[in-house]
Design an enzyme around this catalytic site. Sequence first.
Site, PDB file in Angstrom:
ATOM      1  N   GLU A  40      13.950   0.281  12.030  1.00  0.00           N
ATOM      2  CA  GLU A  40      13.723   1.738  11.947  1.00  0.00           C
ATOM      3  C   GLU A  40      12.333   2.117  12.447  1.00  0.00           C
ATOM      4  O   GLU A  40      11.724   3.080  11.969  1.00  0.00           O
ATOM      5  CB  GLU A  40      13.959   2.235  10.522  1.00  0.00           C
ATOM      6  CG  GLU A  40      15.311   1.769  10.033  1.00  0.00           C
ATOM      7  CD  GLU A  40      16.173   2.845   9.468  1.00  0.00           C
ATOM      8  OE1 GLU A  40      15.717   3.988   9.370  1.00  0.00           O
ATOM      9  OE2 GLU A  40      17.334   2.536   9.150  1.00  0.00           O
ATOM     10  N   GLN A  70       3.003 -16.418  -4.441  1.00  0.00           N
ATOM     11  CA  GLN A  70       1.765 -17.127  -4.779  1.00  0.00           C
ATOM     12  C   GLN A  70       1.657 -17.333  -6.298  1.00  0.00           C
ATOM     13  O   GLN A  70       1.289 -18.403  -6.756  1.00  0.00           O
ATOM     14  CB  GLN A  70       0.567 -16.317  -4.247  1.00  0.00           C
ATOM     15  CG  GLN A  70      -0.740 -17.071  -4.236  1.00  0.00           C
ATOM     16  CD  GLN A  70      -0.719 -18.256  -3.261  1.00  0.00           C
ATOM     17  OE1 GLN A  70       0.091 -18.297  -2.340  1.00  0.00           O
ATOM     18  NE2 GLN A  70      -1.581 -19.209  -3.488  1.00  0.00           N
TER      19      GLN A  70
END
Length: 380
Positions: free
Chosen positions: A364, A337
């Site tokens: 994970e 941004q």
Amino acid sequence: MDFALTQDQKMVRDMVREFAVNEIEPIAAEIDESREFPKETIKKMAGLGLMGVVIPEEYGGAGMDFTTLAIICEEISRVCATHGVITAVTNSLCAYPIYHFGTEEQRKKYLPALTSGKSLGAIGITEPAAGSDPASMETTAVDKGDHYVLNGTKQWITNAEAADVFVIFAYTDPEERHKGMSAFIVEKDHEGFSIGKHENLMGIRATGNCELIMDDCKVPKENLLGGEGNGFKVVMHTLDVSRIDIGAQGVGISQGALDAAAKYAKEREQFGRPIGKFEMVQDMIAQMAAQTDAARLLVYRAASLKDGGAERFTREAAIAKYFAAETAVAVTRMAVQIHGGNGYSKEYAVERMYRDAKIVEIYEGTSQIQKIVIARETLR
Ligand code: CAA
């Protein structure tokens, strides 16, 4: 709790940072595009002791602590999350379980090659129909006297394309569920073992992520890891360790994105001044800095528990991984941004970092799985 780094940890951090900036950063965009597994840099990293960080020196490792391993994963991921996860998987998902659960023969046979970079390691847990719920895996291992015969398919396996040694999970007794799972050390040359489809991923694109296929795969009896029926405990403990390093990967990605955004905010001018002078940009920089620091402290806390000899650090590892993953996605989004249109272009590293960050919330154990673990441990 003292989180001041030791002289050794600082020395390793500085050495790895220099290596990462000089050797990895220049190829990070290139391998993201080509998906070519970075064999050469991984070999160089092994030469620096970065592929057997916590493995004792007698097996060729560097004999360092888990906090140092987390620092290494962070520094590498700061410039390239692909190299970061290759480091985490090789160290904590392959070498570590072989060291921690292995027999002396298994340690001597496999660890020196893994730590020296002669061979590369991977782990096979996930299957097409068993992701968040590994206990629903379908791979089986049948005892045939002097060997086991494995059948099944593993999916989303980091390092698979380049690995020589795999820690593979299978049911020796499917009726027993958690108590019927076992772990095996499988070599890529074992009869009946092959590599399947190479995945085309959104991020961490050069990690050699492939399927593993076991079609009547013959694995010698002595390659059973951690005893028959102990596979679920092996996988859960190993994931506790590895989640610390994936948390560190999230911290590294966040720090890399914050550094890039801060630099850009000081250089880029709009309305006659650097955009870093505007409070709305400063608001994002402040959030990015605070979240990244907090994530790092959570990673250090979990690693220091393991270094201190704690038997269980499940809750702290899950909190570190969860917070660092959410942070990596939020921080890279803000970094894009701040870069505006440039951040949406492959000319700027934050575009790659934003894509790479997303996986930290998924592998994970997804963020949702981490919250289940955290809630269960908290309510226990
Ligand atoms: N350490 C040791 N033992 C543990 C443990 C731990 N952290 N967690 C659970 N156990 C034990 C329990 O004590 C229990 O033992 P008993 O039967 O003796 O009581 C047994 O294991 C079963 O435990 P649960 O009932 O909690 O098991 P569950 O099926 O409900 O699963 C879960 C729990 C935490 C949700 C687990 O399924 C999980 O972690 N899922 C996520 C899977 C995941 O992370 N996959 C990642 C794949 S690898 C990867 O991503 C690598 C990569 O690409 C880089």
